[in-house]
Design a protein around this motif. Structure first.
Motif, short mmCIF file in Angstrom:
data_model
loop_
_atom_site.label_atom_id
_atom_site.label_comp_id
_atom_site.label_asym_id
_atom_site.label_seq_id
_atom_site.Cartn_x
_atom_site.Cartn_y
_atom_site.Cartn_z
N PRO A 1 0.83 -1.20 0.00
CA PRO A 1 0.00 0.00 0.00
C PRO A 1 0.87 1.26 0.00
O PRO A 1 1.89 1.30 0.69
CB PRO A 1 -0.78 -0.12 1.32
N LEU A 2 0.45 2.26 -0.79
CA LEU A 2 1.24 3.49 -0.90
C LEU A 2 1.18 4.25 0.42
O LEU A 2 0.10 4.50 0.94
CB LEU A 2 0.66 4.36 -2.03
N ARG A 3 2.37 4.59 0.94
CA ARG A 3 2.41 5.40 2.17
C ARG A 3 3.04 6.73 1.84
O ARG A 3 4.25 6.80 1.61
CB ARG A 3 3.23 4.69 3.25
N LEU A 4 2.21 7.76 1.78
CA LEU A 4 2.74 9.09 1.53
C LEU A 4 3.10 9.70 2.88
O LEU A 4 2.60 9.28 3.91
CB LEU A 4 1.70 9.96 0.82
N ARG A 5 3.97 10.68 2.89
CA ARG A 5 4.35 11.39 4.11
C ARG A 5 4.84 10.44 5.21
O ARG A 5 4.25 10.33 6.28
CB ARG A 5 3.18 12.24 4.61
N ARG A 6 5.92 9.75 4.90
CA ARG A 6 6.56 8.93 5.94
C ARG A 6 7.26 9.87 6.93
O ARG A 6 7.66 10.98 6.55
CB ARG A 6 7.60 8.00 5.31
N PRO A 7 7.47 9.40 8.17
CA PRO A 7 8.06 10.30 9.18
C PRO A 7 9.44 10.82 8.76
O PRO A 7 10.22 10.08 8.16
CB PRO A 7 8.19 9.41 10.41
#
Ligand SMILES: Cc1cc2nc3c(=O)[nH]c(=O)nc-3n(C[C@H](O)[C@H](O)[C@H](O)COP(=O)(O)OP(=O)(O)OC[C@H]3O[C@@H](n4cnc5c(N)ncnc54)[C@H](O)[C@@H]3O)c2cc1C
Length: 263
Positions: free
Chosen positions: A218-224
């Motif tokens: 799944p696409l995870r935008l805005r990783r820490p």
């Protein structure tokens, strides 16, 4: 699949085009990312800087220098160690630097012990031609997938500054891993351009193993951007696999540093 796109437009145009843009010829990339990318292409106008892509970091550096930032080039950071106050940054062959905060923005280089996603690679072959095989600036894809090349373009039809007057620069891009030798690349190029590529001179070949972070579902935008150990991290692998993703992550990392220093 969701848009119901089938047939030659999908198989002969979109799939080879996306393989080159995503550095993924196995269609493993998140469809959410593909839609984001297609939207950017539909709304934007592709281009390259007349002075080469280095113009982009040069512009950022000029702005930073005017604001009083010191920039050292050609220095390889080999370690970052926590000190009582701040950080100790080890530099290959140079004196170490101490810093209150450290943002690691070293792309997909695993040297600095930052968690990174798997990466995808691209190989670009660069040829000089006395005669351009076409006078259009379009990116050509090979709908029949006759070889390793996913796209090719006469770069000088977009940016005449990329070659001396009277010469033409042609690029051919393959997805890594690729072990296709030069003669196979030339043969496919001659089919794609319907031209004799034998007189073309090979200038260089760039193999960029960490060209892009994989954007698998799944696409995870805005990783820490805060690493758990007190350092910060910026790069396209924190946002989207693109220049704008890298820029956005840089802004987020800077804001995180400022917020933490103000505490
Ligand atoms: C062939 C190709 C074509 C592309 N085309 C496009 C495009 O058209 N549009 C688009 O949006 N994106 C494109 N991309 C992707 C884009 O280049 C990246 O998404 C972007 O450069 C990522 O920026 P970054 O700052 O995260 O990392 P990088 O650009 O990789 O910057 C990391 C920097 O850190 C330096 N570095 C690494 N290790 C160290 C160390 N130990 N010490 C000091 N410095 C270090 C590196 O030298 C490098 O300068 C393309 C990529 C490739 C390979």
């Amino acid at each position: 699949d969701r848009a119901g796109l089938r047939g030659p437009l999908r198989e002969s145009v979109l799939e080879p085009f996306l393989a080159g843009v995503l550095a993924d010829d196995r269609q493993q990339t998140s469809d959410a990312f593909v839609r984001l990318l297609v939207r950017s292409f539909a709304l934007g106008r592709p281009g390259v800087p007349a002075a080469g892509i280095g113009a982009l970091p040069a512009q950022l550096a000029d702005t930073a220098r005017r604001a009083g930032v010191g920039i050292r080039l050609g220095q390889r950071v080999v370690s970052t160690r926590r000190r009582a106050r701040g950080w100790h940054v080890g530099i290959d062959g140079q004196d170490a630097v101490t810093a209150r905060s450290v943002i690691v923005a070293t792309g997909l280089d695993p040297a600095l012990d930052v968690p990174l996603p798997p990466s995808r690679g691209l190989r670009t072959w660069w040829f000089a031609a006395d005669r351009a095989p076409s006078d259009d600036a379009a990116l050509r894809v090979d709908g029949r997938r006759r070889g390793p090349i996913v796209n090719t373009a006469v770069m000088t039809n977009t940016a005449p500054t990329y070659a001396p007057r009277g010469q033409h620069l042609v690029q051919a891009t393959c997805v890594l891993p690729s072990d296709a030798p030069e003669d196979v690349v030339r043969r496919q190029l001659s089919e794609m351009w319907d031209a004799d590529t034998r007189p073309w001179r090979l200038l260089r070949r760039d193999d960029i193993v960490g060209a892009l972070p994989a954007q698998d579902p799944p696409l995870r935008l805005r990783r820490p951007v805060r690493l758990g150990d007190g350092r910060y991290v910026a790069g396209d692998h924190r946002d989207t696999a693109s220049i704008q993703g890298a820029l956005v992550s840089g802004q987020r990392a800077a804001e995180a540093v400022l917020a933490d220093l103000a505490r």
